[in-house]
Design an enzyme around this catalytic site. Structure first.
Site, PDB file in Angstrom:
ATOM      1  N   TYR A 125     -25.440 -24.862 -17.407  1.00  0.00           N
ATOM      2  CA  TYR A 125     -25.935 -24.504 -18.868  1.00  0.00           C
ATOM      3  C   TYR A 125     -27.304 -24.165 -18.953  1.00  0.00           C
ATOM      4  CZ  TYR A 125     -26.534 -25.253 -23.875  1.00  0.00           C
ATOM      5  OH  TYR A 125     -26.979 -25.022 -25.247  1.00  0.00           O
TER       6      TYR A 125
ATOM      7  N   VAL B 245     -15.775 -13.421 -25.553  1.00  0.00           N
ATOM      8  CA  VAL B 245     -16.852 -12.638 -25.559  1.00  0.00           C
ATOM      9  C   VAL B 245     -17.324 -12.215 -24.241  1.00  0.00           C
ATOM     10  CG1 VAL B 245     -17.516 -12.802 -27.759  1.00  0.00           C
ATOM     11  CG2 VAL B 245     -18.842 -14.199 -25.943  1.00  0.00           C
TER      12      VAL B 245
ATOM     13  N   LYS C 229     -20.486 -17.715 -17.482  1.00  0.00           N
ATOM     14  CA  LYS C 229     -19.977 -16.261 -17.957  1.00  0.00           C
ATOM     15  C   LYS C 229     -20.266 -15.928 -19.303  1.00  0.00           C
ATOM     16  CE  LYS C 229     -15.577 -15.067 -16.788  1.00  0.00           C
ATOM     17  NZ  LYS C 229     -14.287 -15.227 -16.270  1.00  0.00           N
TER      18      LYS C 229
ATOM     19  N   GLY D 151     -24.803  -4.632 -25.208  1.00  0.00           N
ATOM     20  CA  GLY D 151     -24.039  -3.310 -25.273  1.00  0.00           C
ATOM     21  C   GLY D 151     -23.524  -3.071 -26.821  1.00  0.00           C
TER      22      GLY D 151
ATOM     23  N   ASN E 267     -22.059  -7.853 -22.638  1.00  0.00           N
ATOM     24  CA  ASN E 267     -21.038  -7.142 -23.873  1.00  0.00           C
ATOM     25  C   ASN E 267     -21.847  -7.398 -25.136  1.00  0.00           C
ATOM     26  OD1 ASN E 267     -19.329  -6.814 -21.718  1.00  0.00           O
ATOM     27  ND2 ASN E 267     -18.157  -9.062 -22.325  1.00  0.00           N
TER      28      ASN E 267
ATOM     29  N   GLY F 145     -14.411 -24.772 -29.622  1.00  0.00           N
ATOM     30  CA  GLY F 145     -14.386 -24.518 -31.030  1.00  0.00           C
ATOM     31  C   GLY F 145     -12.962 -25.126 -31.777  1.00  0.00           C
TER      32      GLY F 145
ATOM     33  N   ARG G 159     -22.809 -35.835 -26.679  1.00  0.00           N
ATOM     34  CA  ARG G 159     -23.975 -35.769 -27.078  1.00  0.00           C
ATOM     35  C   ARG G 159     -24.501 -37.175 -27.792  1.00  0.00           C
ATOM     36  NH1 ARG G 159     -24.109 -29.615 -29.560  1.00  0.00           N
ATOM     37  NH2 ARG G 159     -21.975 -30.158 -29.765  1.00  0.00           N
TER      38      ARG G 159
END
Length: 330
Positions: free
Chosen positions: A149, A61, A95, A106, A103, A40, A190
């Site tokens: 991916y 995250v 991950k 939850g 996470n 990002g 892309r």
């Protein structure tokens, strides 16, 4: 206002995430943006920093996620999303699709939030069914170059359905097809930004294989509208959101040359392993369930996107995100 809805958007500094931040602020919600900035860019959201209904957290995250107070909605868009990224950070890609979704599910369970996850048309792999419907299970190579991916997203869907079934979490599953528009990274591998970048640099456009493979491109404003409608729906199974206007890569290269007014040639290279031969969404479900169809034509959307790319600084235009960049264009 005490009753203002609050939404957590992960991957908020990315291409789609930044547009979603803007949309949900316009919808009158308080946006909590989260991004580890591995792909990002803060420039995508810096114009929102002074807005009273926007706050940003630099956080991964894949680690424990905590948000204080009421949380009505979660949009999980944190993930590398280009072939160049899979090459550089395959473990992080896996991950965020496993630990990250665990996470956030939850958190949704704890806060009683509705959560929408961003899955992808890549769950269909190199499809044997065309166009792709939500009922199609896919044709995916789990150990191929795209596997990190593809399988991260497939696991993410499975984990989401498990939390919906066993913990009664209010979930939504979005399958995104090729989306484009302002704030895409120019050199991320892309096909659309790759072609425009090559045209702006005066380079020949690289087409892999014979160019007969197809893609379907959805403008970002249409995609964001589909996401909003799906979040507000009562449907928990996967939904395709994409533009079914299919075009071959060769035809698309020719469109870019015409759009940019350049005189570059088209050169052909070997087709990468597991590159999908066809990609076209069946959006029958989105039409009937959400009343959604794309509104922006490819000609209109490409013009807006090209004008955006022309404003980028020279150093961005000539930056390569990997030494073998051209090998990994999709």
């Amino acid at each position: 206002m005490a009753n203002k809805k609050r939404i957590l958007i992960t991957g908020a500094a990315g291409f789609l995430g930044s547009h979603l931040c803007e949309r949900f602020i316009k919808e009158g919600m308080h946006v909590i943006a989260m991004d580890n900035l591995i792909t990002g860019d803060l420039r995508n959201i810096e114009h929102l920093f002074k807005h009273p209904d926007f706050e940003f957290y630099h956080h991964d995250v894949s680690n424990f996620v905590h948000v204080s107070g009421q949380l009505d909605y979660i949009l999980h868009f944190a993930s590398p999303a280009s072939p160049i990224d899979y090459l550089k950070i395959p473990i992080q890609t896996l991950k965020v699709g496993s630990l990250g979704i665990h996470n956030l599910l939850g958190l949704a369970r704890d806060k009683k939030s509705r959560i929408l996850i961003a899955s992808t048309s890549e769950v269909y792999g190199d499809p044997l069914v065309h166009p792709q419907t939500e009922e199609y299970y896919g044709n995916v190579n789990p150990i191929g170059p795209r596997g990190v991916y593809d399988e991260a997203k497939r696991f993410q869907e499975a984990m989401t359905m498990a939390y919906h079934t066993y913990h009664k979490v209010d979930t939504r599953i979005l399958r995104i097809f090729n989306t484009y528009g302002p704030r895409m990274r120019l050199n991320d591998g892309r096909v659309l930004p790759a072609f425009i970048g090559q045209a702006l640099r005066g380079e020949d456009l690289t087409v892999f294989g014979d160019g007969s493979q197809t893609r379907s491109f959805c403008y970002v404003d249409d995609q964001v509208e589909g996401i909003y409608r799906l979040l507000m729906s009562d449907y928990h199974l996967p939904v395709n959101i994409g533009n079914p206007d299919e075009i071959t890569i060769l035809q698309f290269a020719e469109e870019i040359i015409k759009l940019t007014g350049t005189d570059q040639k088209i050169i052909f290279k070997e087709l990468p392993k597991d590159d999908p031969k066809q990609r076209q969404p069946d959006i029958t479900l989105a039409k009937s369930l959400l009343g959604w169809t794309p509104k922006v034509s490819r000609a209109e959307g490409l013009k807006i996107t090209y004008e955006y790319f022309k404003t980028l600084p020279t150093e961005v235009l000539y930056q390569r995100e990997h030494k073998d960049f051209d090998k990994y264009i999709r």
